[in-house]
Write a protein that holds these residues in place. Structure first.
Motif, PDB file in Angstrom:
ATOM      1  N   ILE A  54      38.447  37.911  43.133  1.00  0.00           N
ATOM      2  CA  ILE A  54      39.640  38.256  42.343  1.00  0.00           C
ATOM      3  C   ILE A  54      40.023  36.973  41.618  1.00  0.00           C
ATOM      4  N   ILE A  55      39.937  37.001  40.287  1.00  0.00           N
ATOM      5  CA  ILE A  55      40.113  35.781  39.500  1.00  0.00           C
ATOM      6  C   ILE A  55      41.202  35.981  38.449  1.00  0.00           C
ATOM      7  N   ASP A  56      42.173  35.074  38.437  1.00  0.00           N
ATOM      8  CA  ASP A  56      43.187  35.069  37.380  1.00  0.00           C
ATOM      9  C   ASP A  56      42.518  34.638  36.085  1.00  0.00           C
ATOM     10  N   ILE A  57      42.853  35.265  34.994  1.00  0.00           N
ATOM     11  CA  ILE A  57      42.258  34.905  33.702  1.00  0.00           C
ATOM     12  C   ILE A  57      42.727  33.530  33.240  1.00  0.00           C
ATOM     13  N   LYS A  58      44.030  33.295  33.323  1.00  0.00           N
ATOM     14  CA  LYS A  58      44.572  32.018  32.846  1.00  0.00           C
ATOM     15  C   LYS A  58      44.890  31.124  34.026  1.00  0.00           C
ATOM     16  N   PRO A  77      26.816  36.927  39.839  1.00  0.00           N
ATOM     17  CA  PRO A  77      27.946  36.819  40.770  1.00  0.00           C
ATOM     18  C   PRO A  77      28.279  38.160  41.407  1.00  0.00           C
ATOM     19  N   PRO A  78      29.017  38.110  42.515  1.00  0.00           N
ATOM     20  CA  PRO A  78      29.479  39.370  43.112  1.00  0.00           C
ATOM     21  C   PRO A  78      30.447  40.055  42.151  1.00  0.00           C
ATOM     22  N   PRO A  79      30.821  41.297  42.434  1.00  0.00           N
ATOM     23  CA  PRO A  79      31.796  41.976  41.575  1.00  0.00           C
ATOM     24  C   PRO A  79      33.074  41.150  41.438  1.00  0.00           C
ATOM     25  N   VAL A  80      33.686  41.270  40.253  1.00  0.00           N
ATOM     26  CA  VAL A  80      34.886  40.494  39.944  1.00  0.00           C
ATOM     27  C   VAL A  80      35.982  41.429  39.459  1.00  0.00           C
ATOM     28  N   ILE A  81      37.173  41.213  39.987  1.00  0.00           N
ATOM     29  CA  ILE A  81      38.371  41.852  39.448  1.00  0.00           C
ATOM     30  C   ILE A  81      39.184  40.729  38.826  1.00  0.00           C
ATOM     31  N   PHE A  82      39.360  40.808  37.517  1.00  0.00           N
ATOM     32  CA  PHE A  82      40.205  39.832  36.826  1.00  0.00           C
ATOM     33  C   PHE A  82      41.646  40.319  36.894  1.00  0.00           C
ATOM     34  N   ILE A  83      42.565  39.366  37.067  1.00  0.00           N
ATOM     35  CA  ILE A  83      43.989  39.701  37.047  1.00  0.00           C
ATOM     36  C   ILE A  83      44.672  38.821  36.003  1.00  0.00           C
ATOM     37  N   SER A  84      45.740  39.337  35.421  1.00  0.00           N
ATOM     38  CA  SER A  84      46.434  38.573  34.395  1.00  0.00           C
ATOM     39  C   SER A  84      47.881  39.021  34.257  1.00  0.00           C
ATOM     40  N   GLY A  85      48.733  38.054  34.036  1.00  0.00           N
ATOM     41  CA  GLY A  85      50.129  38.332  33.751  1.00  0.00           C
ATOM     42  C   GLY A  85      50.428  38.191  32.266  1.00  0.00           C
ATOM     43  N   HIS A  86      49.377  38.027  31.455  1.00  0.00           N
ATOM     44  CA  HIS A  86      49.528  37.790  30.030  1.00  0.00           C
ATOM     45  C   HIS A  86      48.966  38.957  29.226  1.00  0.00           C
ATOM     46  N   GLU A  87      49.444  39.103  28.041  1.00  0.00           N
ATOM     47  CA  GLU A  87      49.015  40.198  27.179  1.00  0.00           C
ATOM     48  C   GLU A  87      47.668  39.938  26.505  1.00  0.00           C
ATOM     49  N   MET A 102      37.138  45.276  36.957  1.00  0.00           N
ATOM     50  CA  MET A 102      38.346  45.755  36.299  1.00  0.00           C
ATOM     51  C   MET A 102      39.212  44.572  35.909  1.00  0.00           C
ATOM     52  N   LEU A 103      40.098  44.829  35.012  1.00  0.00           N
ATOM     53  CA  LEU A 103      41.163  43.889  34.674  1.00  0.00           C
ATOM     54  C   LEU A 103      42.471  44.558  35.074  1.00  0.00           C
ATOM     55  N   LEU A 104      43.208  43.909  35.953  1.00  0.00           N
ATOM     56  CA  LEU A 104      44.501  44.428  36.390  1.00  0.00           C
ATOM     57  C   LEU A 104      45.604  43.496  35.935  1.00  0.00           C
ATOM     58  N   ARG A 105      46.696  44.059  35.485  1.00  0.00           N
ATOM     59  CA  ARG A 105      47.848  43.269  35.053  1.00  0.00           C
ATOM     60  C   ARG A 105      48.786  43.001  36.228  1.00  0.00           C
ATOM     61  N   LYS A 106      49.381  41.810  36.204  1.00  0.00           N
ATOM     62  CA  LYS A 106      50.430  41.467  37.175  1.00  0.00           C
ATOM     63  C   LYS A 106      51.740  42.046  36.658  1.00  0.00           C
ATOM     64  N   PRO A 107      52.622  42.536  37.463  1.00  0.00           N
ATOM     65  CA  PRO A 107      52.468  42.689  38.903  1.00  0.00           C
ATOM     66  C   PRO A 107      51.409  43.747  39.206  1.00  0.00           C
TER      67      PRO A 107
END
Length: 128
Positions: A54-58, A77-87, A102-107
């Motif tokens: 699980i990797i934050d984009i920024k 690499p293993p599967p990655v879920i990107f997370i981001s609080g930015h648009e 997937m890309l998931l937005r915070k929260p």
């Protein structure tokens, strides 16, 4: 006895790292957390044991997609879920391959996160 899936969390926000680690441990996963891409890359054993990232984009320093790109140059690499609080997720478009789940937005929606983790881990098991 099967080994627990290890999920690695890379986010520069302590509260996100702690919250995700606690949540995932309560769901039965083993976790490791890092505050930067550089700290993650300095741990030579963690990638070999990682089932999903699980990797934050920024991130401060190297961005999440740059980290993914660097891992992709070395191995798949293993599967990655990107997370981001930015648009602005333009950085994600430059990540090579199709390893990202997937890309998931915070929260983060917890049910959605857990669903994507299960899917990512299942897909990985099918390819092994």
């Amino acid at each position: 006895m099967t080994l627990q899936a290890r999920i690695v969390i890379i986010d520069d926000e302590r509260s996100v790292r702690s919250g995700l680690s606690n949540l995932l441990q309560s769901e039965g996963y083993d976790t490791r957390a890092f505050e930067s891409a550089e700290a993650f890359l300095n741990d030579e054993t963690v990638l070999a044991d990682a089932s999903l990232l699980i990797i934050d984009i920024k991130l401060k320093g190297m961005s999440g997609p740059d980290l993914y790109r660097q891992m992709f140059e070395r191995m798949t690499p293993p599967p990655v879920i990107f997370i981001s609080g930015h648009e602005d997720e333009n950085l994600l478009r430059s990540a090579p391959g199709t390893g990202a789940v997937m890309l998931l937005r915070k929260p983060i929606n917890i049910d959605m996160l857990l669903d994507h983790i299960r899917r990512g881990l299942s897909a990985r098991e099918e390819h092994e």
